[in-house]
Scaffold this motif. Structure first.
Motif, PDB file in Angstrom:
ATOM      1  N   ALA A  47      33.137  42.753  37.717  1.00  0.00           N
ATOM      2  CA  ALA A  47      33.899  41.955  36.749  1.00  0.00           C
ATOM      3  C   ALA A  47      34.395  42.831  35.619  1.00  0.00           C
ATOM      4  O   ALA A  47      33.866  43.907  35.346  1.00  0.00           O
ATOM      5  N   GLY A  48      35.426  42.333  34.938  1.00  0.00           N
ATOM      6  CA  GLY A  48      35.937  42.959  33.733  1.00  0.00           C
ATOM      7  C   GLY A  48      36.213  41.897  32.692  1.00  0.00           C
ATOM      8  O   GLY A  48      36.441  40.727  33.018  1.00  0.00           O
ATOM      9  N   ALA A  49      36.179  42.292  31.427  1.00  0.00           N
ATOM     10  CA  ALA A  49      36.500  41.387  30.325  1.00  0.00           C
ATOM     11  C   ALA A  49      37.331  42.159  29.319  1.00  0.00           C
ATOM     12  O   ALA A  49      37.026  43.320  29.022  1.00  0.00           O
ATOM     13  N   ALA A  50      38.379  41.542  28.800  1.00  0.00           N
ATOM     14  CA  ALA A  50      39.278  42.239  27.887  1.00  0.00           C
ATOM     15  C   ALA A  50      39.853  41.277  26.860  1.00  0.00           C
ATOM     16  O   ALA A  50      40.150  40.127  27.170  1.00  0.00           O
ATOM     17  N   GLN A  51      40.019  41.777  25.631  1.00  0.00           N
ATOM     18  CA  GLN A  51      40.607  40.970  24.561  1.00  0.00           C
ATOM     19  C   GLN A  51      42.124  41.021  24.561  1.00  0.00           C
ATOM     20  O   GLN A  51      42.776  40.047  24.221  1.00  0.00           O
ATOM     21  N   LEU A  52      42.703  42.165  24.913  1.00  0.00           N
ATOM     22  CA  LEU A  52      44.149  42.313  24.875  1.00  0.00           C
ATOM     23  C   LEU A  52      44.780  41.434  25.954  1.00  0.00           C
ATOM     24  O   LEU A  52      44.478  41.597  27.145  1.00  0.00           O
ATOM     25  N   PRO A  53      45.634  40.467  25.575  1.00  0.00           N
ATOM     26  CA  PRO A  53      46.138  39.499  26.568  1.00  0.00           C
ATOM     27  C   PRO A  53      46.815  40.130  27.774  1.00  0.00           C
ATOM     28  O   PRO A  53      46.583  39.701  28.909  1.00  0.00           O
ATOM     29  N   TYR A 142      40.707  46.463  20.106  1.00  0.00           N
ATOM     30  CA  TYR A 142      40.462  45.543  21.208  1.00  0.00           C
ATOM     31  C   TYR A 142      39.300  46.076  22.057  1.00  0.00           C
ATOM     32  O   TYR A 142      39.260  47.267  22.376  1.00  0.00           O
ATOM     33  N   SER A 143      38.395  45.188  22.407  1.00  0.00           N
ATOM     34  CA  SER A 143      37.248  45.575  23.219  1.00  0.00           C
ATOM     35  C   SER A 143      37.472  45.220  24.682  1.00  0.00           C
ATOM     36  O   SER A 143      38.215  44.293  25.011  1.00  0.00           O
ATOM     37  N   ALA A 144      36.803  45.954  25.549  1.00  0.00           N
ATOM     38  CA  ALA A 144      36.803  45.652  26.980  1.00  0.00           C
ATOM     39  C   ALA A 144      35.449  46.061  27.541  1.00  0.00           C
ATOM     40  O   ALA A 144      34.789  46.963  27.027  1.00  0.00           O
ATOM     41  N   LEU A 145      35.036  45.386  28.601  1.00  0.00           N
ATOM     42  CA  LEU A 145      33.724  45.595  29.185  1.00  0.00           C
ATOM     43  C   LEU A 145      33.849  45.463  30.698  1.00  0.00           C
ATOM     44  O   LEU A 145      34.567  44.583  31.195  1.00  0.00           O
ATOM     45  N   TYR A 146      33.152  46.341  31.439  1.00  0.00           N
ATOM     46  CA  TYR A 146      33.242  46.343  32.892  1.00  0.00           C
ATOM     47  C   TYR A 146      31.856  46.364  33.508  1.00  0.00           C
ATOM     48  O   TYR A 146      30.975  47.099  33.055  1.00  0.00           O
ATOM     49  N   ASP A 160      24.850  36.237  33.476  1.00  0.00           N
ATOM     50  CA  ASP A 160      24.600  35.724  32.129  1.00  0.00           C
ATOM     51  C   ASP A 160      24.387  36.862  31.139  1.00  0.00           C
ATOM     52  O   ASP A 160      24.857  36.802  29.991  1.00  0.00           O
ATOM     53  N   GLU A 161      23.700  37.905  31.576  1.00  0.00           N
ATOM     54  CA  GLU A 161      23.462  39.051  30.703  1.00  0.00           C
ATOM     55  C   GLU A 161      24.764  39.758  30.375  1.00  0.00           C
ATOM     56  O   GLU A 161      25.011  40.169  29.233  1.00  0.00           O
ATOM     57  N   PHE A 162      25.634  39.910  31.375  1.00  0.00           N
ATOM     58  CA  PHE A 162      26.954  40.497  31.143  1.00  0.00           C
ATOM     59  C   PHE A 162      27.744  39.651  30.140  1.00  0.00           C
ATOM     60  O   PHE A 162      28.380  40.183  29.220  1.00  0.00           O
ATOM     61  N   ALA A 163      27.698  38.336  30.295  1.00  0.00           N
ATOM     62  CA  ALA A 163      28.419  37.450  29.386  1.00  0.00           C
ATOM     63  C   ALA A 163      27.886  37.580  27.955  1.00  0.00           C
ATOM     64  O   ALA A 163      28.666  37.517  26.992  1.00  0.00           O
TER      65      ALA A 163
END
Length: 222
Positions: A47-53, A142-146, A160-163
């Protein structure tokens, strides 16, 4: 597929603009206490998560992917080869590496040519899960997480831990995108030789930020 979208899916290299300096995390995070033997081998993209739209939209292009981590010339450097399936192609890059400081400390992701810091490895409760944090400096930070794992799926507790880690960085649940794994394009050893369609040579400079799509080695290949 747009060139910018193709470049952005190489998630370790897509976030750092050429002129940007590393930023402090939005919230304190725990650096990973990792060792070289614990990082070697294959890590599957979860999974990835990013703030920049724009980058968040580009994460939706990823079907699946993995990292291959191998020993470098010295004990402090581990070579990283990325394989990402997007747009019906398997794209590869080896323009980054993991740097493990002597005597412990924060494990870093660095650019293979410039040695510029691109991210950090963060602690999770399981040795079978790898968490990588990036930050992009534009008009604001902007933050991002992988999230990567030894298996192609993770447990509900690991999700859940990643979230929770994402939330500490100001990332919401709606900014997390899980890889669907619908295709079979970048499977394990099949892409280790660098001969898959869409394979890129090592980057010659820092990758451009995902929205701009300029200056990336992946852009030049499309």
């Amino acid at each position: 597929m747009a060139r910018a979208g193709i470049a952005a899916v190489l998630v370790l290299t897509a976030l750092l603009p050429a002129a940007a300096a590393p930023c402090e995390p939005a919230q304190p995070q725990s650096p990973a206490n990792v060792t070289a033997p614990g990082l070697l081998g294959t890590w599957w993209y979860v999974a990835g998560a990013a703030q920049l739209p724009q980058h968040l939209l580009e994460l939706l292009l990823i079907d699946h992917g993995h990292l291959r981590v191998e020993p470098g010339a010295g004990g402090q450097e581990l070579l990283v080869t990325q394989h990402v399936a997007a747009g019906g192609r398997c794209l590869s890059s080896n323009s980054s590496y993991f740097h493990l400081p002597d005597g412990g400390g924060t494990a870093l992701v660095k650019h293979a040519t410039t040695q510029q810091t691109m991210g950090t490895l963060l602690n999770l409760s399981s040795e079978d899960v790898l968490l990588i944090q990036h930050q992009l400096q534009k008009e604001r930070t902007y933050s991002a997480l992988y999230l990567y794992a030894r298996n192609q799926t993770v447990s509900e507790a690991q999700r859940d831990e990643f979230a929770r880690h994402a939330q500490r960085l100001g990332l919401s649940e709606g900014e997390i995108v899980y890889a669907p794994w619908r295709q079979e394009l970048c499977q394990g050893e099949e892409t280790q030789d660098g001969g898959a369609p869409g394979t890129a040579p090592p980057a010659t400079g820092p990758a451009s930020p995902a929205p701009s799509g300029a200056g990336s080695a992946m852009n030049q290949q499309q």
